[in-house]
Design a protein around this motif. Structure first.
Motif, PDB file in Angstrom:
ATOM      1  N   ASN A 330     -29.830  10.787   2.452  1.00  0.00           N
ATOM      2  CA  ASN A 330     -29.776   9.544   3.216  1.00  0.00           C
ATOM      3  C   ASN A 330     -28.976   9.828   4.479  1.00  0.00           C
ATOM      4  O   ASN A 330     -27.780  10.049   4.419  1.00  0.00           O
ATOM      5  CB  ASN A 330     -29.125   8.450   2.357  1.00  0.00           C
ATOM      6  N   ARG A 331     -29.676   9.865   5.601  1.00  0.00           N
ATOM      7  CA  ARG A 331     -29.002  10.278   6.842  1.00  0.00           C
ATOM      8  C   ARG A 331     -28.302   9.135   7.554  1.00  0.00           C
ATOM      9  O   ARG A 331     -27.834   9.294   8.681  1.00  0.00           O
ATOM     10  CB  ARG A 331     -30.006  10.961   7.764  1.00  0.00           C
ATOM     11  N   SER A 337     -34.649   9.464   7.116  1.00  0.00           N
ATOM     12  CA  SER A 337     -33.994  10.212   6.035  1.00  0.00           C
ATOM     13  C   SER A 337     -34.998  11.072   5.286  1.00  0.00           C
ATOM     14  O   SER A 337     -36.203  10.976   5.504  1.00  0.00           O
ATOM     15  CB  SER A 337     -33.301   9.238   5.092  1.00  0.00           C
TER      16      SER A 337
END
Ligand code: NAD
Length: 485
Positions: A330-331, A337
């Motif tokens: 999860n960016r 993401s």
């Protein structure tokens, strides 16, 4: 149901989610979604070759034979392909589902039948004639020769059928390098196409494939001197590779199609059709709705309509649990993401179960109300989990849609009765397909007008590819004569 979040720590929830995901993956391996290694190597013959060199050589021979055939013979070949593919559509849908573990059989059947019926054929290749004081000039559509085609795991059969009808209608032969995870259903498809062509009196090996396709064999095909044109359908990596191959390439790349719903929209229609479109083949189709951007005043009503249409509405705690299952990385806010490949294209009920969320029945879509910068808005998720976000007005909705689409220029749509707003978004979003007041699959011709394609070339600009995309234009000029008036 007790509130699980209040009893468990984040770490404990993570552990449970990891275990459930593991079990889910083990289950999907033993059932649908066999790994590529589990499928025995393809037997050679009927278009299947051990090496790219052999496949290109055979396709070149078939091309020379096709060149000598009449337009009537070409028409008969395409008619036979359509007939055999209509008869095989269900078998191929089942095979693709068993092998890839992606999507839904009934939707794959819809896709296979759609491309079989609505991919344009030779009838669109109308020659042009210009006459005047200086004589007559003819322009005709000519084939390239051998086309190298690279196909995805998400629509393995629909892409092969669609590419074949369009490319062979233009008089070309083809070598496919298919996705390794969809090898078996793709090889079966290539064999059936060869049989259909030969049955109609055409030469063998008009449609060829490498028996053991890999990334390396795809790259070999891209650089092969016997290949005149490339057509690639897939993600950003394969598009980049084709564009630097030194050959002309028609590239169909990724998308992240937004759907905007404004305050004038028919919300019952929007809710129902977004659930239908966003869940089509479990959201793995590149044109499927990937995020909903509504205006603040109607977002709650829209969510109620989506629930009435069969979607499962996630609460905030459930969404947090789901995020741990659907993202491997999860960016964070506003960023695309990395999605968990093990839940890609699975049924919503399976993905929810992996997150420990119990649901009754088989909801087509899970829906979550999220902030504008939630990663789901910015990620091509390719699973039936739909983010719904809201902004104060339609101008801001169009702006957010434009940003979330990442400039791919792929697909987008809008629900509205305001012709100004519809026209504005159609212009601003600048995508290959823009759908108004309908599910995005209608933009592919399923319940909408027009021909279909499963190779939508946005990066290189051909849009929904067809026989004209795979033709060279040739001009022939007769000076001073043959004007009859
Ligand atoms: P993918 O990019 O993983 O694979 C597509 C094909 O490219 C496969 O045959 C694969 O083996 C090959 N490939 C991948 N990387 C390569 C490289 N570096 N060099 C040579 N070949 C390479 O995509 P996928 O998971 O099969 O499909 C999903 C993606 O494709 C999504 O992003 C989706 O939006 C896109 N897609 C686009 C269209 C369209 O018409 N625009 C249609 C279907 C899928």
């Amino acid at each position: 149901m007790p509130d699980i979040e209040s009893h468990l720590s984040d770490r404990e929830v993570d552990l449970i989610a990891a275990k459930l995901a593991e079990r889910l993956v083990a289950g999907s391996r033993s059932g649908s979604g066999k790994s590529a290694e589990a499928v025995p190597p393809a037997a050679l013959g009927e278009g299947i070759f051990a090496t790219i060199d052999d496949a290109v050589e055979a396709a070149a021979l078939a091309f020379r034979s096709l060149e000598g055939s009449t337009l009537e013979q070409r028409g008969a070949i395409i008619a036979s392909i359509r007939q055999v593919m209509a008869e095989s559509a269900e078998e191929l849908a089942n095979l693709a589902h068993q092998e890839t573990g992606l999507g839904r059989v009934e939707d794959k059947l819809v896709k296979n039948l759609l491309v079989t019926r609505k991919t344009s054929g030779p009838e669109v290749l109308n020659p042009q004639a210009v006459t005047g004081d200086d004589g007559l000039t003819l322009t005709e559509y000519a084939p390239y020769g051998v086309i190298g085609a690279i196909t995805p795991t998400t629509n393995p059969n629909a892409t092969i059928i669609c590419n074949t009808i369009a490319m062979v209608s233009a008089g070309n032969s083809i070598v496919f390098n298919v996705h390794p995870n969809a090898r078996h259903c793709s090889m079966t498809n290539i064999r059936l196409l060869n049989r259909a062509i030969v049955q109609a009196g055409g030469p063998p090996n008009v449609v060829c494939g490498a028996a053991e396709p890999t990334i390396a064999s795809a790259q070999e095909l891209m650089r092969h001197p016997g290949v005149r044109l490339l057509a690639v359908t897939g993600g950003a990596g394969v598009v980049r590779e084709a564009m630097t191959s030194g050959k002309r390439a028609i590239c169909a790349g990724p998308g992240n199609p937004p759907v905007v719903v404004d305050s004038t929209a028919d919300l019952e229609l929007a809710g129902r059709q977004i659930v239908a479109g966003g869940s089509f083949d479990n959201n793995i189709v590149c044109t499927d709705e990937k995020e909903v951007i509504a205006v603040d005043g109607i977002v709650d009503d829209l969510l109620r309509q989506m629930e009435r249409a069969g979607a499962y509405l996630l609460d905030a705690a459930e969404l947090r649990r789901l995020e741990r299952v659907i993202f491997t990385e999860n960016r964070g806010p506003g960023r695309s993401s990395i999605v968990n490949k093990d839940v890609l294209g699975k049924d919503a009920s399976v993905i929810l179960a992996a997150a420990g969320i119990e649901v009754r029945g088989d909801p087509r879509l899970a829906v979550a109300r999220v902030a504008n910068d939630h990663p789901l808005v910015w990620t091509e998720q390719m699973m039936p989990v739909m983010p719904v976000t809201s902004v104060p007005d339609v101008g801001q909705a169009i702006e957010l849609a434009k940003a979330a689409e990442h400039g791919y220029g792929h697909s987008a749509g809008m629900y509205s009765r305001d012709i100004e707003a519809l026209s504005k978004m159609a212009r601003v979003i600048n995508t290959s397909i823009f759908t108004k007041n309908g599910p995005f699959y209608s933009g592919l011709g399923e319940g909408g007008e027009g021909h279909t394609s499963f190779t939508i070339a946005s990066p290189t600009g051909e849009g929904l590819t067809g026989p004209i995309s795979f033709s060279r234009l040739r001009r022939c000029v007769l000076v001073d004569h043959f004007r009859i008036v």
